[in-house]
Design a protein around this motif. Sequence first.
Motif, PDB file in Angstrom:
ATOM      1  N   ILE A 214       0.874  -1.170   0.000  1.00 32.35           N
ATOM      2  CA  ILE A 214       0.000   0.000   0.000  1.00 32.35           C
ATOM      3  C   ILE A 214       0.912   1.222   0.000  1.00 32.35           C
ATOM      4  O   ILE A 214       1.666   1.436   0.951  1.00 32.35           O
ATOM      5  CB  ILE A 214      -0.909   0.012   1.247  1.00 32.35           C
ATOM      6  CG1 ILE A 214      -1.767  -1.259   1.299  1.00 32.35           C
ATOM      7  CG2 ILE A 214      -1.776   1.264   1.260  1.00 32.35           C
ATOM      8  CD1 ILE A 214      -2.441  -1.466   2.638  1.00 32.35           C
ATOM      9  N   ILE A 261      -7.299   2.384   5.476  1.00 34.74           N
ATOM     10  CA  ILE A 261      -7.315   1.570   4.265  1.00 34.74           C
ATOM     11  C   ILE A 261      -8.324   0.437   4.459  1.00 34.74           C
ATOM     12  O   ILE A 261      -8.112  -0.438   5.320  1.00 34.74           O
ATOM     13  CB  ILE A 261      -5.923   0.969   3.950  1.00 34.74           C
ATOM     14  CG1 ILE A 261      -4.881   2.076   3.812  1.00 34.74           C
ATOM     15  CG2 ILE A 261      -5.988   0.134   2.677  1.00 34.74           C
ATOM     16  CD1 ILE A 261      -4.064   2.327   5.052  1.00 34.74           C
ATOM     17  N   GLY A 270      -8.098  -1.604  -0.209  1.00 35.48           N
ATOM     18  CA  GLY A 270      -8.696  -0.613  -1.093  1.00 35.48           C
ATOM     19  C   GLY A 270      -7.870   0.660  -1.116  1.00 35.48           C
ATOM     20  O   GLY A 270      -6.675   0.666  -0.788  1.00 35.48           O
ATOM     21  N   SER A 271      -8.489   1.756  -1.491  1.00 38.27           N
ATOM     22  CA  SER A 271      -7.795   3.039  -1.616  1.00 38.27           C
ATOM     23  C   SER A 271      -7.566   3.669  -0.248  1.00 38.27           C
ATOM     24  O   SER A 271      -8.375   3.530   0.670  1.00 38.27           O
ATOM     25  CB  SER A 271      -8.612   4.004  -2.486  1.00 38.27           C
ATOM     26  OG  SER A 271      -8.806   3.460  -3.783  1.00 38.27           O
ATOM     27  N   VAL A 272      -6.464   4.391  -0.146  1.00 38.01           N
ATOM     28  CA  VAL A 272      -6.112   5.075   1.101  1.00 38.01           C
ATOM     29  C   VAL A 272      -7.010   6.292   1.295  1.00 38.01           C
ATOM     30  O   VAL A 272      -7.193   7.102   0.377  1.00 38.01           O
ATOM     31  CB  VAL A 272      -4.637   5.511   1.081  1.00 38.01           C
ATOM     32  CG1 VAL A 272      -4.286   6.288   2.345  1.00 38.01           C
ATOM     33  CG2 VAL A 272      -3.723   4.295   0.920  1.00 38.01           C
ATOM     34  N   THR A 273      -7.593   6.405   2.492  1.00 41.84           N
ATOM     35  CA  THR A 273      -8.414   7.558   2.858  1.00 41.84           C
ATOM     36  C   THR A 273      -7.752   8.298   4.010  1.00 41.84           C
ATOM     37  O   THR A 273      -7.221   7.673   4.928  1.00 41.84           O
ATOM     38  CB  THR A 273      -9.826   7.107   3.300  1.00 41.84           C
ATOM     39  OG1 THR A 273     -10.448   6.411   2.227  1.00 41.84           O
ATOM     40  CG2 THR A 273     -10.677   8.303   3.684  1.00 41.84           C
TER      41      THR A 273
END
Length: 328
Positions: A214, A261, A270-273
Amino acid sequence: MIRLLILVSSFIAMLAARQAVVDPPCNGWMLHTRTLPTICPELVTDVPAAIGAPAIWGLAFGANGDLYFTRPAAGQVMRMVAHEAHFFDPPQVIADGLDFPNGIACAPDACYVTTQTDIVRVDFKDGTTRVIFSGLAAQHIHPLHIGADHLLYTIRGRQLIRLATDGSGVSVVSDLPDVGDSAADFDWAAHGEMWASDGSAAIHSADSVNNKLIAVEANSQPAGLAFYHGAAFPQFANGLLCVTSGSYNALTFTGYALLFIPFDNNGQPGSVTRLIPADTDRTLSDAALSLLTFFPQHPIALAISPQGWIYIALREGEIVRLRPRVNA
């Protein structure tokens, strides 16, 4: 009838008072209050800062909800006893004279602490210490966790090792070639896969076959990790929380953030927030200069309390927690 109404009214008042104790109003912390409409950030404690060494590093909860942390600069392990409303008594020293204590993990009867070269057992009752293992790589940070198998896990150079809580049965679990000189932290996902932060710009899977990672912003220095398994924030269930500590000597102000994540049922990230800073399209550098991140302080460790609140240690000496905002 009047007596019944009085009893009902008293019961409702009692419930309201209990709720007020369990979920007191949000005190807020710095400027993050304005960007976290559903999350309450609060200062838990603030210990004296130190010059040249971190004031706080490791952070862990005991089974009874007491909070423990290490103070590398002071050579101490401290405890904050939990009481009603999930607040704490002031921190007390339970072990002293240790050589740069950093990682910490707690079992029902003791905490275990990594120092420059050793793993030390710290007894809850009287604070007595005993070295159970020697041979860690000097000049490195050694994150420490207790696995589902009740064994201790830590990093020795680029190797993940495990051992029993009496120091026996030391074995190498795996090599971690992608984490630089040493991993900053690690934790296990719900399905059992381990992930480790490299202290630079990525979080790596320990699965050497698939070699998943990631990526986070360059030089943001991902540090403390924790997969979320609590009940307070169902939106974070089984996802990965990560603090990026930011550089202490670079000219670029990047990092100083709390990331989330999500992971799917197959263990794929998934996508990093970004949770902190929140509700902004600014770069981490711009957000830091606008005081929307932890800057100028460096978040270094994460721990999840028994009720699912998120605790973050800052190396300058503060511990901050995030809990659901009342009536959010």
